[in-house]
Design an enzyme around this catalytic site. Structure first.
Site, PDB file in Angstrom:
ATOM      1  N   SER A 149      34.586  37.343  43.233  1.00  0.00           N
ATOM      2  CA  SER A 149      34.961  36.126  43.940  1.00  0.00           C
ATOM      3  C   SER A 149      36.246  35.525  43.372  1.00  0.00           C
ATOM      4  O   SER A 149      37.306  36.135  43.443  1.00  0.00           O
ATOM      5  CB  SER A 149      33.805  35.118  43.901  1.00  0.00           C
ATOM      6  OG  SER A 149      34.056  34.027  44.748  1.00  0.00           O
ATOM      7  N   ASP A 303      39.817  31.989  48.670  1.00  0.00           N
ATOM      8  CA  ASP A 303      39.782  32.582  47.345  1.00  0.00           C
ATOM      9  C   ASP A 303      39.897  34.104  47.514  1.00  0.00           C
ATOM     10  O   ASP A 303      39.968  34.604  48.637  1.00  0.00           O
ATOM     11  CB  ASP A 303      38.523  32.155  46.587  1.00  0.00           C
ATOM     12  CG  ASP A 303      37.245  32.682  47.215  1.00  0.00           C
ATOM     13  OD1 ASP A 303      37.256  32.991  48.417  1.00  0.00           O
ATOM     14  OD2 ASP A 303      36.234  32.781  46.508  1.00  0.00           O
ATOM     15  N   ASP A 305      38.062  36.784  47.528  1.00  0.00           N
ATOM     16  CA  ASP A 305      37.191  37.563  48.413  1.00  0.00           C
ATOM     17  C   ASP A 305      36.924  36.835  49.725  1.00  0.00           C
ATOM     18  O   ASP A 305      36.085  37.268  50.519  1.00  0.00           O
ATOM     19  CB  ASP A 305      35.878  37.936  47.718  1.00  0.00           C
ATOM     20  CG  ASP A 305      34.965  36.740  47.480  1.00  0.00           C
ATOM     21  OD1 ASP A 305      35.492  35.638  47.232  1.00  0.00           O
ATOM     22  OD2 ASP A 305      33.739  36.903  47.516  1.00  0.00           O
ATOM     23  N   ASP A 307      35.455  34.184  50.696  1.00  0.00           N
ATOM     24  CA  ASP A 307      34.199  33.522  51.090  1.00  0.00           C
ATOM     25  C   ASP A 307      34.303  32.014  50.909  1.00  0.00           C
ATOM     26  O   ASP A 307      33.441  31.276  51.390  1.00  0.00           O
ATOM     27  CB  ASP A 307      32.986  34.096  50.351  1.00  0.00           C
ATOM     28  CG  ASP A 307      32.986  33.829  48.859  1.00  0.00           C
ATOM     29  OD1 ASP A 307      34.033  33.426  48.311  1.00  0.00           O
ATOM     30  OD2 ASP A 307      31.938  34.046  48.225  1.00  0.00           O
TER      31      ASP A 307
END
Length: 567
Positions: A149, A303, A305, A307
């Site tokens: 993440s 961010d 990734d 999500d």
């Protein structure tokens, strides 16, 4: 510290198993130099599933992220799926663009194939929500997303989804962990080559058509028209978001999207930011400068990734011309907008125990149901499905204060791609009725009260740091405060005891006089002690929002400082 024989044996066995030349060399050097303290750090205990699965820094040993660990975890997952009788449905595997993400994903696919389980492998790096969505789309038994993440470059992780598209919760998390513990040497696992697995039908490469269906499904969430004149500045922060968010916005009719060029392409070293989290100081500097240059009406940041979503909007009172909104503010705006423009049927919104109390007030005012869950989007996703099943109602949206949002039932996890599109629609909807986003936020505050929130994290790295965090939590449990900043504690909840009607969790909650609140918990993914503070004030007749905000901010600072002194 002396190295006990079991530790030495574990280190030497790991060395024999490790297929990665880099971690092999690192471990061999530690053994050769008799660095017993560091070896103890690597081999004492193991990484555990937290609020977002498995996550840690790269390195050898069970306390680090590496190929040996990924292979063992994948074998444990395979064994658990077989024991549950669902292995024939296969597993979706996605990954971001971090160091070793592709290698970890391919190792996972090979281990699953060796166990006779079909793996659906992403053909390229893509957002975490795409994987969560694809699990349901392919009717798979489970999903794996290789990502850390928004963590720094030296991290990676392994996120597991159940067949319903939500992150695993009990009993599956503990069941998988128990299965992992029974796995022997990773170098003795059957692992066919990728080519052999493809030839046997045990590896299916996913393609761009699946991603296109995901984007099409995102667009079906929309409730109000586009404003084609809207100018948007965007950054994926060197992550995977551009290849999803840009086409989603374009297909929604937003033609004037300017992406920060220095951060557009995936780069696992995140060279232009100290910490690839849009919440961190300085992370948004470049996209805010771009926004000023193109006179953007809206600033969006995913961010790495994709999500999460960070939003900034024009603010003439800001030195940079834009104000970054907090996760609670974005969550409240999205909820208020969606509750207004969606059908007024039986519906529910949800957030976590550490998010602002504001959403509960909005839900009550709108006649909607409200759910509060433990920290982590796995709880929101499962709460949404429980509501749909038990009450035959509609899940409108859920959010957590750490910039995570989910709109409708499309993705049972945070989805920064759909959140970008829906927030752009929210701004367009406000412009059509002659309001700005900040005016909309003030409207909310005048209706239900102005909420000021702040989170403070104290980082304590290493096993000793984790032990220190546990000691602090134990002390507060043994001697809970009777008052903080002069405000009496009206209710004290220890969620570890199941208080508050939630599953047991290492969280302490103190509700104070006047609607104030303080929460403490250890992070589930990082060596941090997190504290959350909230103050609520009613805006008086004739009082400006700025004056009320100043009062709330002052109260919040007193609360924060008084509690931090107790730590």
């Amino acid at each position: 510290m002396s190295l006990h024989p079991p530790d030495l044996e574990a280190a030497e066995q790991w060395l024999a198993e490790d297929p990665d030349p880099k971690t092999r060399a690192e471990l061999k050097a530690l053994i050769d130099h008799h660095d017993y303290a560091q070896l103890h750090e690597l081999f004492h205990g193991q990484l555990e599933f937290g609020t977002a699965g498995l996550r840690g820094v790269f390195g050898p040993g069970p306390q680090r992220m590496n190929r040996v660990l990924v292979r063992k975890v994948s074998a444990g997952l395979a064994a658990y799926l077989k024991a549950q009788g669902v292995a024939d449905r296969g597993v979706v595997i996605g990954h971001d663009a971090r160091h070793l993400s592709r290698e970890f994903a391919e190792d996972t696919a090979r281990v699953l194939a060796g166990a006779g389980i079909r793996a659906y492998l992403a053909h390229r790096p893509w957002p975490t929500p795409t994987t969560a969505w694809a699990v349901v789309d392919r009717k798979a038994a489970a999903g794996v997303m290789v990502t850390a993440s928004h963590n720094p470059p030296q991290y990676n992780g392994y996120k597991v989804y159940w067949g319903n598209g939500a992150q695993i919760i009990p009993p599956h998390d503990t069941g998988i962990a128990a299965a992992i513990a029974k796995i022997g040497r990773s170098d003795q696992l059957p692992m066919p080559s990728l080519a052999d697995a493809r030839g046997k039908g045990l590896l299916v490469d996913l393609d761009e058509a699946l991603h296109d269906r995901y984007i099409a499904a995102v667009l079906e969430l929309r409730r109000t028209p586009t404003d084609p004149k809207l100018v948007i500045a965007y950054t994926p922060l060197h992550g995977v978001g551009a290849a999803s968010t840009e086409p989603a916005l374009a297909r929604a009719g937003y033609a004037h999207v300017h992406t920060e060029p220095s951060q557009r392409e995936p780069d696992p070293d995140f060279p232009t930011v100290a910490f690839p989290n849009p919440e961190e100081k300085g992370a948004m500097d470049r996209v805010l400068a771009l926004a000023a240059k193109v006179k953007a009406d809206l600033v969006l940041a995913n961010d790495p990734d994709a999500d999460r979503l960070c939003v900034a909007v024009p603010d003439p009172n800001s030195s940079v011309g834009y104000r970054a909104l907090t996760g609670d503010q974005v969550g409240a705006l999205l909820a208020d907008y969606l509750l207004e423009v969606s059908p007024k049927d039986k519906r529910m919104v949800a957030t976590t125990v550490v998010s602002s109390q504001l959403l509960s007030y909005l839900a009550k005012a709108a006649g909607a149901d409200y759910r509060e869950t433990l920290t982590g989007f796995k709880w929101i996703g499962n709460a949404a499905m429980d509501y749909e099943r038990d009450h035959h109602g509609r899940f409108v949206m859920g959010y957590e204060e750490a910039l995570g949002y989910s709109v409708g039932p499309l993705v049972r996890d945070k989805d920064g791609v759909s959140a970008c599109v829906i927030f752009a629609d929210l701004l367009a909807w406000n412009r059509a009725r002659g309001r700005t986003v900040l005016a909309h936020l003030d409207d909310i505050y005048r209706r239900v009260g102005l909420f000021a929130t702040e989170q403070v994290s104290i980082t304590k790295p290493g096993t000793e740091g984790i032990a220190e965090i546990k000691r602090v939590m134990t002390r507060f449990r043994a001697e809970p405060p009777k008052a903080i900043a002069g405000h009496a504690v009206e209710q004290a909840l220890d969620l570890a005891k199941g208080e508050g009607g939630l599953p047991p969790s290492d969280v302490l909650v103190w509700r104070l006089a006047g609607g104030r609140r303080v929460i403490m918990r250890p992070s589930g993914t990082e060596p941090k002690l997190k504290s959350y503070y909230e103050a609520r004030v009613a805006i008086g007749d004739g009082e400006t929002s700025a004056a009320a905000r100043a009062r709330a901010t002052a109260e919040l600072a007193e609360l924060r400082d008084a509690h931090q002194r107790l730590i």
